[in-house]
Design an enzyme around this catalytic site. Structure first.
Site, PDB file in Angstrom:
ATOM      1  CB  THR A   7      42.746  40.020  31.955  1.00 45.30           C
ATOM      2  OG1 THR A   7      44.000  39.326  31.983  1.00 45.30           O
ATOM      3  CG2 THR A   7      42.054  39.933  33.297  1.00 45.30           C
TER       4      THR A   7
ATOM      5  CG  HIS B 274      45.505  37.810  40.300  1.00 47.20           C
ATOM      6  ND1 HIS B 274      44.406  37.545  39.506  1.00 47.20           N
ATOM      7  CD2 HIS B 274      45.709  39.151  40.192  1.00 47.20           C
ATOM      8  CE1 HIS B 274      43.982  38.669  38.943  1.00 47.20           C
ATOM      9  NE2 HIS B 274      44.746  39.654  39.351  1.00 47.20           N
TER      10      HIS B 274
END
Length: 657
Positions: free
Chosen positions: A498, A371
């Protein structure tokens, strides 16, 4: 807004000139690419808007709104006082410094550096803590779900994606609010002639929002390298080989020739068939367990591997285009599917690769991805394209014969030289991996009484209803409201990552308490009104987050700046309420795609839930992970009951106490 004016004039001029023919290409070249976009892949990248730094007063206001449902009056007063002191004092100074620093780095976003640091400095194992999974839907043509057929077709489609992206032919990623106007050949014919420096404004004029694609290059030839204290991301675009794992053994073979052409699908099929029929036993000490270790432990063991004569073999692993894991068993059910894609047996994975394409004996496929390098937007685009290409334009069919090539010379099986310390390290890593996986529970449910269609008809946000159900369920099970995280992409901005939506609010708390504790005291109309309030507020939070106007990343950036400058951590960050808000007991993420069957991830804290969910047209699905501190099965039952109550109320029915 001079960019908008210039783009408008160019659009009008090009429209008046009439359409131009797209450039043709030979059918031989077509097999190498998914498509050839007439708008270059990175056409909008230069003119993407920059991620805004919110006003400090707005951030503090939003932060306090998120704290309100989690604290009692005394706790809230203390937190409010600390927040306002921070806003007027050290926070103001840090904010000014962050803005000044951001103005000097206009090529990127203020969150990029801190966010990479956060991931790469984390020392916990990446398995379950960070790596998520997304599983593919089966190929609609059942006979194409054979392991060898699907592995070949997906590998060829993945290589086509890579070549299409690197050639600049991949359609730019654009969010179309009015596709009838913007997702058209006419618009593409015009916008491609608008200079990159103002092209974003041209898309904006027709309500289209190009997304950041700066992460895409890390999809291929990339891996995360363990280093003491802070890992590194490594990419070697010159490498031409694929890494294949089967039965814990490592194999490599070239899939790109020296002229840059992809190997024929029949040859890829032959090499994969050779690997699938190899009778080599599983290694006594499977190297795949090492990337599941604590990062510092793994960094020390990797140094030992390098010092022990494994540099060349490790370089093959690190630089491979991607990792293809072939598992020797079929999938039993959806829980088994989740476990296989989320963690597997540990031996037949290399969790550090940017992504691993996993294909089981019955052709079930999924992706597990590291990630730190990127977010779901890039991986989902890759997954969508690979699914579409491999199912609609498969490179081989069940009737295809593998090429007559000598796979024994083309395929190299990697051998690793292990000393006693490395063998002991692998045994320990396996023990830890097995214990963690053993402690993890994975459960799922599907609610079939309604979905997106009915909710939209009732004018409520489908996502808000799902999040309200998670709040209601936790209150029903544990009698409290806790810190909740919902991921939201900020890819509409240059180098956006994000932002956090905070679904637990005073509105969801009030609504949940009415449904769980005193449903008989409220009329159906009153309960409907409470749902509407939750929906409106959640919609506002979602919009703010997507526009870079959340509070989490801003506060994170200020904290990172203070620490990097050696400033003593302000009291605001030492408040127990701040720590509690960032201890996300309910961590949630949603995705809906024609390519994806389900997605999931581990809980982010030991006493938490990891909730992957989908709101489809007529049903809602949830995939919940948890450790022994929480009961995921009961939580899902409570989510089901909450959804049932919400849908009944929206249909005008009275709910029982």
């Amino acid at each position: 807004m001079t960019g908008v004016m210039a783009a408008r004039q160019l659009l009008l001029r090009r429209a008046a000139a009439g359409p131009r023919w797209r450039r043709g290409y030979s059918s031989a070249g077509a097999a190498e690419y998914l498509h050839r976009s007439i708008v270059p892949t990175m056409h909008y990248q230069k003119s993407l808007p920059r991620l805004p730094i919110p006003k400090l007063e707005d951030t503090i206001k939003r932060y306090l709104n998120a704290q309100k449902p989690l604290l009692n009056d005394d706790q809230f007063r203390k937190t409010e006082e600390l927040a306002h002191r921070f806003e007027k004092g050290i926070g103001k100074e840090l904010h000014e410094q962050l803005v000044a620093q951001d103005n000097q780095n206009k090529h990127t976003s203020y969150i990029t550096g801190p966010w990479f640091d956060m991931y790469l400095e984390a020392r916990e194992p990446i398995v379950l803590n960070f790596n998520p999974f997304m599983s593919f839907n089966p190929d609609p043509k059942a006979e194409y779900n054979d392991q060898l057929i699907r592995a070949t077709n997906m590998t060829v489609s993945a290589l086509r994606f890579m070549k299409t992206f690197r050639a600049g032919y991949l359609e730019p990623e654009v969010f179309h609010l009015n596709p009838e106007k913007s997702d058209t050949q006419i618009f593409k014919n015009i916008i491609r002639f608008v200079p990159s420096s103002i092209s974003w404004f041209g898309a904006y004029l027709v309500n289209a929002y190009p997304l950041d694609m700066s992460q895409y290059f890390r999809l291929f030839n990339s891996t995360r390298l363990p280093k003491l204290h802070k890992d590194e991301l490594y990419t070697d675009e010159k490498a031409k080989h694929l890494l294949v794992l089967r039965n814990g053994n490592f194999y490599v073979f070239d899939v790109i020739d020296r002229d840059g052409n992809t190997l024929k699908p029949s040859e890829i099929q032959a090499h994969l068939k050779y690997i699938l029929s190899d009778t080599s036993p599983a290694p006594a000490f499977p190297l795949g367990y090492l990337p599941s270790e604590n990062r510092d432990t793994w960094a020390s063991l990797r140094k030992n591997l390098l010092d022990n004569g494994n540099a060349e073999a490790l370089h093959k692993v690190d630089s491979a285009l991607f990792c293809l894991s072939l598992d020797d068993f079929p999938i039993k059910d959806l829980v088994h599917l989740s476990r296989t894609m989320l963690h597997g047996d540990g031996a037949n994975r290399w969790f550090d690769k940017s992504f691993t394409l996993i294909i089981t004996k019955d052709g079930t496929a999924g992706i597990n991805f590291e990630h730190s390098w990127g977010d779901g937007v890039a991986v989902l685009r890759f997954q969508n394209e690979v699914f579409k290409d491999s199912t609609k334009a498969p490179a081989i069919s069940p009737q295809s014969q593998p090429a007559s090539v000598d796979s024994s010379t083309a395929v190299q099986k990697l051998d690793f030289k292990l000393n006693d310390a490395l063998k002991a390290g692998i045994i320990k890593a396996k023990q830890k991996f097995d214990a963690t996986v053993e402690a993890l529970s994975l459960d799922m449910m599907q609610f079939n009484e309604g979905g997106k269609n009915l909710l939209k008809q009732k004018k409520v946000s489908p996502d808000a209803v799902a999040q309200l159900a998670f709040q209601m369920a936790f209150l029903r099970q544990y009698n409290q409201t806790v810190a909740t995280y919902e991921s939201c992409s900020t890819a509409a901005f240059k180098h956006g990552r994000t932002e956090t939506i905070r679904p637990a609010s005073v509105h969801t708390k009030k609504c949940s308490e009415a449904f769980v504790r005193e449903p008989s005291k409220h009329s159906t109309e009153e309960l409907q009104e409470l749902i509407m309030e939750c929906s409106k507020y959640h919609g506002r939070l979602t919009k703010e987050a997507a526009m870079g106007q959340g509070f989490d990343r801003h506060l994170f950036g200020l904290r990172h700046l203070a620490l990097s400058k050696g400033i003593a951590l302000p009291d605001f960050y030492q408040d127990q309420a701040y720590a509690q808000l960032n201890h996300n007991i309910i961590s949630t993420s949603t995705l809906v795609s024609p390519a994806v069957q389900l997605g999931g991830f581990g809980p982010v804290v030991s006493d938490g839930f990891g909730v992957g969910y989908q709101v489809q047209d007529d049903w809602i699905g949830c995939n919940v992970s948890s450790y022994p501190a929480r009961d995921g099965k009961e939580y899902l039952q409570c989510i089901y009951k909450s959804l049932e109550d919400i849908f009944n109320v929206l249909k005008g029915k009275k709910i029982g106490s």
